[in-house]
Design a protein around this motif. Structure first.
Motif, short mmCIF file in Angstrom:
data_model
loop_
_atom_site.label_atom_id
_atom_site.label_comp_id
_atom_site.label_asym_id
_atom_site.label_seq_id
_atom_site.Cartn_x
_atom_site.Cartn_y
_atom_site.Cartn_z
N ARG A 1 37.40 36.65 43.65
CA ARG A 1 38.57 35.74 44.35
C ARG A 1 39.54 35.55 43.18
O ARG A 1 40.30 35.49 43.13
N LEU A 2 38.94 35.62 41.91
CA LEU A 2 39.84 34.96 40.88
C LEU A 2 40.72 36.17 40.55
O LEU A 2 41.83 35.94 40.03
N GLN A 3 40.13 37.25 40.63
CA GLN A 3 41.01 38.61 40.32
C GLN A 3 42.12 38.76 41.57
O GLN A 3 43.22 38.94 41.23
N GLN A 4 41.64 38.37 42.80
CA GLN A 4 42.65 38.18 43.73
C GLN A 4 43.85 37.24 43.41
O GLN A 4 45.11 37.35 43.58
N GLU A 5 43.47 36.11 42.93
CA GLU A 5 44.38 34.93 42.70
C GLU A 5 45.18 35.54 41.59
O GLU A 5 46.53 35.22 41.44
N ALA A 6 44.84 36.33 40.63
CA ALA A 6 45.67 36.84 39.26
C ALA A 6 46.42 37.86 39.97
O ALA A 6 47.60 38.03 39.42
N HIS A 7 46.11 38.68 40.88
CA HIS A 7 46.86 39.75 41.54
C HIS A 7 48.01 38.88 42.18
O HIS A 7 49.18 39.34 42.06
N GLU B 1 35.53 26.14 38.02
CA GLU B 1 36.73 25.27 37.54
C GLU B 1 37.24 25.28 36.17
O GLU B 1 38.31 25.26 36.06
N ALA B 2 36.07 25.80 35.23
CA ALA B 2 36.53 25.67 33.90
C ALA B 2 37.31 26.93 33.71
O ALA B 2 38.28 26.85 32.63
N TYR B 3 37.24 28.02 34.33
CA TYR B 3 37.77 29.11 34.11
C TYR B 3 39.25 29.05 34.53
O TYR B 3 40.29 29.34 34.03
N ARG B 4 39.71 28.29 35.65
CA ARG B 4 40.81 28.01 36.29
C ARG B 4 41.65 26.95 35.41
O ARG B 4 42.98 27.14 35.35
N SER B 5 40.95 26.30 34.71
CA SER B 5 41.57 25.03 33.83
C SER B 5 41.91 25.55 32.42
O SER B 5 42.59 24.82 31.46
N THR B 6 41.43 26.68 32.14
CA THR B 6 41.56 27.18 30.60
C THR B 6 42.50 28.19 30.57
O THR B 6 42.76 28.99 31.41
N GLN C 1 49.50 36.26 41.75
CA GLN C 1 50.33 35.52 40.62
C GLN C 1 50.75 36.58 39.51
O GLN C 1 51.58 36.16 38.58
N SER C 2 50.49 37.78 39.92
CA SER C 2 51.04 39.07 38.90
C SER C 2 50.81 38.57 37.41
O SER C 2 51.29 38.92 36.64
N ASN C 3 49.49 38.29 37.39
CA ASN C 3 48.95 38.12 35.91
C ASN C 3 48.47 39.18 35.49
O ASN C 3 47.10 39.23 35.66
N GLU C 4 48.99 40.15 34.91
CA GLU C 4 48.30 41.31 34.35
C GLU C 4 47.27 41.02 33.33
O GLU C 4 46.35 41.97 33.39
N ASN C 5 47.49 40.04 32.46
CA ASN C 5 46.54 40.00 31.16
C ASN C 5 45.28 39.59 32.00
O ASN C 5 44.21 39.84 31.30
N GLU C 6 45.30 38.65 32.85
CA GLU C 6 44.01 38.05 33.58
C GLU C 6 43.37 39.37 34.31
O GLU C 6 42.06 39.48 34.38
N ASN C 7 44.22 40.11 34.98
CA ASN C 7 43.44 41.11 35.93
C ASN C 7 42.92 42.24 34.67
O ASN C 7 41.76 42.77 34.97
#
Length: 390
Positions: free
Chosen positions: A361-367, A330-335, A369-375
């Motif tokens: 799971r967090l990496q799949q969500e980033a993928h 939760e802290a990761y998603r809210s930061t 959302q096309s969030n390259e920085n998070e990937n």
């Protein structure tokens, strides 16, 4: 007689150049002065070279005479008495001045360290060697009578010899105005004294508690822990007002796994105003894997400063359980801060297989959302998971 002789030649030189211009006379004086300085310098270099060669020769002779015999005695499983060792070493106490005690000490310590690394050191024979060679008396006398620099050197050598020390010999140095000498003496007292070894820890060890002091005191506590169980280190926190010293003690509690201190540390969280101390309390709870503090730390998270929040995240990585893992996700998603996300992702990774699944799971969500920085960030954490164990 000699005075008149030198006065005559001085007056002769003065009259010889009396009619010359001033610049000539100044040049002559300068040449004479420089010639005298050059001669003195040459004689000094020759004297220094002579002393160095003499010292090297003394070291060589001492090493040739004692090294092989000391090695035999120190690694021998048979325990020898002091008199027997003196005979084996061919060491006549009536002619002890032939051997320089400081050079002899270097040889003894070199042999001791070499044999110790091989795991063959006979402690009884080693201590009897020191007694047979009368080394402790020499260094204790230097501690009592020398100036600060030589006394500090003597204290360090006595500490390296690790043969105990008379606390009365240290009394003059433990309260000396020279802080380096004072700290060296106090560290030696803590490591060697058998009656009241932790006396100076009760007094915050020293007013100026530096990184070097931390290293010295840590090595001393490690040595003490090998000799027997350490007392509860919390006893030295309550009387201290020095945050650096308190943080050090808290870190040592985690290092030596003093689990009995965990409940008291929980109570200290609300009383401590210094954020660095609170952060270290939380890190120590993590090092002790005190799972009971999970819910309390989660409740404190949003009320604390950044340094304490980061400590809570790091500790949650050590507290294995569903509650701490859910909090980290939760802290990761809210930061939004990238650096904070990296710290949280590493803490999630510490939860083993369940942590890796959450990171996927967090990496799949980033993928999605096309969030390259998070990937990129999560790929870095996964690569660390592969590299760090190696």
């Amino acid at each position: 007689m000699y005075y008149d002789y030198y006065l005559y030649y001085l007056s002769y030189l003065s009259s010889l150049y009396n009619g010359y211009p001033l610049i000539i006379r100044i040049t002559v004086v300068m040449v004479m002065v420089l010639a005298a300085i050059t001669l003195l310098g040459v004689f000094r270099l020759l004297y220094i070279g002579y002393r160095i060669n003499r010292k090297d020769e003394t070291k060589k002779n001492t090493k040739d005479h004692f090294e092989e015999k000391l090695t035999f005695v120190m690694q021998n499983k048979i325990n020898y008495e002091v008199d027997e060792i003196q005979e084996l070493l061919q060491y006549d106490t009536s002619k002890a001045k032939r051997w320089k005690a400081d050079v002899l000490t270097d040889v003894v310590l070199t042999v001791k360290n070499s044999v110790y690394k091989k795991g063959e050191l006979n402690e009884i024979n080693y201590k009897n060697c020191i007694e047979a060679l009368r080394l402790m008396g020499f260094w204790e006398k230097r501690i009592r009578t020398s100036g600060p620099e030589k006394r500090k050197e003597a204290l360090q050598i006595v500490g390296a010899m690790d043969n105990g020390v008379n606390s009365g010999v240290l009394s003059k140095s433990t309260f000396h105005k020279n802080k380096h000498l004072r700290k060296t003496a106090r560290d030696l007292h803590t490591s060697q004294d058998s009656y009241n070894p932790f006396r100076f820890m009760e007094e915050n060890f020293d007013e100026a508690f530096t990184q070097l002091d931390k290293l010295r005191l840590h090595s001393t506590l490690v040595k003490r822990s090998k000799e027997g169980r350490l007392p509860n280190l919390l006893r030295w926190i309550n009387n201290s007002k020095n945050p650096n010293y308190i943080v050090f003690i808290l870190r040592e509690i985690g290092f030596f796994k003093q689990y009995e201190a965990a409940p008291t540390l929980m109570g200290m969280l609300d009383r401590q105003e210094n954020r660095d101390v609170r952060a270290q309390i939380i890190l120590t709870l993590g090092a002790l894997e005190y799972i009971e503090c999970t819910s309390v730390l989660i409740d404190r998270f949003h009320l604390e400063t950044n340094i304490v929040r980061e400590s809570i995240i790091t500790t949650m990585g050590h507290l294995q359980g569903g509650e701490s893992l859910r909090f980290l996700v939760e802290a990761y998603r809210s930061t939004e801060d990238v650096n904070s996300k990296l710290v949280i992702a590493r803490a999630i990774k510490n939860h083993g297989e369940q942590g890796n699944q959450e990171l996927l799971r967090l990496q799949q969500e980033a993928h999605v959302q096309s969030n390259e920085n998070e990937n990129t960030l999560l790929n870095q954490v996964f690569s660390e998971a592969v590299v760090l164990p190696v």
